[in-house]
Write a protein that holds these residues in place. Structure first.
Motif, mmCIF file in Angstrom:
data_model
loop_
_atom_site.group_PDB
_atom_site.id
_atom_site.type_symbol
_atom_site.label_atom_id
_atom_site.label_comp_id
_atom_site.label_asym_id
_atom_site.label_seq_id
_atom_site.Cartn_x
_atom_site.Cartn_y
_atom_site.Cartn_z
ATOM 1 N N LYS A 103 -26.240 59.980 40.119
ATOM 2 C CA LYS A 103 -26.908 58.680 39.989
ATOM 3 C C LYS A 103 -26.008 57.850 39.052
ATOM 4 C CE LYS A 103 -30.976 58.508 37.862
ATOM 5 N NZ LYS A 103 -32.429 58.747 37.637
ATOM 6 N N ILE A 104 -25.965 56.683 39.436
ATOM 7 C CA ILE A 104 -24.729 55.804 38.448
ATOM 8 C C ILE A 104 -25.653 54.678 38.145
ATOM 9 C CG2 ILE A 104 -22.917 54.630 38.245
ATOM 10 C CD1 ILE A 104 -21.721 56.573 40.509
ATOM 11 N N LYS A 105 -25.532 54.386 36.792
ATOM 12 C CA LYS A 105 -26.314 52.908 36.420
ATOM 13 C C LYS A 105 -25.305 52.596 35.155
ATOM 14 C CE LYS A 105 -31.288 53.403 37.349
ATOM 15 N NZ LYS A 105 -32.613 53.065 36.855
ATOM 16 N N LYS A 106 -25.748 51.123 35.073
ATOM 17 C CA LYS A 106 -24.913 50.597 33.652
ATOM 18 C C LYS A 106 -25.538 50.881 32.578
ATOM 19 C CE LYS A 106 -22.686 46.352 34.807
ATOM 20 N NZ LYS A 106 -22.689 44.908 34.833
ATOM 21 N N ALA A 107 -24.975 51.126 31.090
ATOM 22 C CA ALA A 107 -25.549 51.417 30.174
ATOM 23 C C ALA A 107 -26.592 50.655 29.707
ATOM 24 C CB ALA A 107 -24.616 51.669 28.891
ATOM 25 N N ARG A 108 -26.238 49.148 29.940
ATOM 26 C CA ARG A 108 -27.303 48.216 29.705
ATOM 27 C C ARG A 108 -28.762 48.467 30.455
ATOM 28 N NH1 ARG A 108 -25.940 43.328 28.491
ATOM 29 N NH2 ARG A 108 -23.822 43.272 28.809
ATOM 30 N N ASP A 109 -28.631 48.895 31.473
ATOM 31 C CA ASP A 109 -29.739 49.025 32.456
ATOM 32 C C ASP A 109 -30.645 50.126 32.267
ATOM 33 O OD1 ASP A 109 -29.073 46.500 33.714
ATOM 34 O OD2 ASP A 109 -27.881 47.452 35.063
ATOM 35 N N LEU A 110 -29.956 51.012 31.368
ATOM 36 C CA LEU A 110 -30.741 52.338 30.746
ATOM 37 C C LEU A 110 -31.458 52.188 29.722
ATOM 38 C CD1 LEU A 110 -28.000 55.228 31.409
ATOM 39 C CD2 LEU A 110 -30.130 54.814 32.860
ATOM 40 N N LEU A 111 -31.206 50.773 29.260
ATOM 41 C CA LEU A 111 -32.007 50.823 27.767
ATOM 42 C C LEU A 111 -32.388 49.229 27.545
ATOM 43 C CD1 LEU A 111 -33.169 52.454 25.426
ATOM 44 C CD2 LEU A 111 -31.185 51.829 24.069
ATOM 45 N N PRO A 112 -33.237 48.909 28.569
ATOM 46 C CA PRO A 112 -33.694 47.432 28.420
ATOM 47 C C PRO A 112 -34.289 47.025 26.849
ATOM 48 C CG PRO A 112 -34.905 48.523 30.223
ATOM 49 C CD PRO A 112 -34.215 49.532 29.283
ATOM 50 N N ASP A 113 -33.917 45.849 26.379
ATOM 51 C CA ASP A 113 -34.604 45.692 25.248
ATOM 52 C C ASP A 113 -34.045 46.575 24.089
ATOM 53 O OD1 ASP A 113 -36.085 43.268 26.212
ATOM 54 O OD2 ASP A 113 -37.826 44.687 26.821
ATOM 55 N N ALA A 114 -32.792 46.886 24.245
ATOM 56 C CA ALA A 114 -32.340 47.748 23.165
ATOM 57 C C ALA A 114 -32.415 47.240 21.714
ATOM 58 C CB ALA A 114 -30.740 48.171 23.565
ATOM 59 N N PHE A 115 -32.498 47.776 20.774
ATOM 60 C CA PHE A 115 -32.583 47.382 19.401
ATOM 61 C C PHE A 115 -31.197 46.678 19.207
ATOM 62 C CE2 PHE A 115 -31.439 47.859 14.761
ATOM 63 C CZ PHE A 115 -32.484 47.044 14.274
ATOM 64 N N LYS A 116 -31.222 45.300 18.426
ATOM 65 C CA LYS A 116 -29.872 44.750 18.283
ATOM 66 C C LYS A 116 -29.916 44.149 16.843
ATOM 67 C CE LYS A 116 -29.045 42.871 22.815
ATOM 68 N NZ LYS A 116 -30.035 43.125 23.486
ATOM 69 N N GLY A 117 -30.561 44.638 16.067
ATOM 70 C CA GLY A 117 -30.685 44.211 14.692
ATOM 71 C C GLY A 117 -31.012 42.856 14.262
#
Ligand code: THU
Length: 128
Positions: free
Chosen positions: A114-128
């Motif tokens: 299965k292949i996904k972009k990193a950004r799509d694996l963690l929606p709303d990632a912490f950005k500080g």
């Protein structure tokens, strides 16, 4: 699928043979390719003080960063799971830190991928 992705899976499988996981017995391998074609590998490394253990993906990423390279094009992860082995939340946050558009190639030992972009694996990632 890009041929380089299969190569990354093969390298990740090789690295998995070096996994040090006497506590969980869950062996994981990882391999990444940088934008200029360099490959770094990783395996999970556990410790008797369990919280010190580190995942295969972070080992590969930290090896690249320690060599001065952060532009990661793709990273593969492989484990003996029924479905393709997916990265933990901590590894997803680390992937996003360096290259949110990197492709994450998730695989198991039975060639399920299965292949996904990193950004799509963690929606709303912490950005500080
Ligand atoms: N692990 C990884 O190396 N990568 C993952 O994507 C998931 C989990 C490791 C951490 C620990 O050594 C073992 O697998 C069981 O959780």
């Amino acid at each position: 699928m890009e041929t380089i992705f299969q190569e990354l899976i093969d390298k990740a499988k090789e690295a998995r043979a070096n996994a040090y996981a006497p506590y969980s017995k869950f062996l994981v391998g990882s391999a990444l390719i940088t934008e200029n074609g360099k490959i770094f590998t990783g395996c999970n490394i556990e410790n008797v003080s369990l919280g010190l253990s580190i995942c295969a993906e972070r080992v590969a990423i930290f090896k690249a960063v320690a060599e001065g390279i952060k532009d990661i094009r793709a990273i593969a992860v492989i484990g003996d799971t029924e479905e393709p082995c997916t990265p933990c939340g901590a590894c997803r946050q680390v992937m996003i830190e360096f290259a949110p558009d990197m492709k994450v190639v998730m695989a198991n030992l039975h060639n399920k991928i299965k292949i996904k972009k990193a950004r799509d694996l963690l929606p709303d990632a912490f950005k500080g």
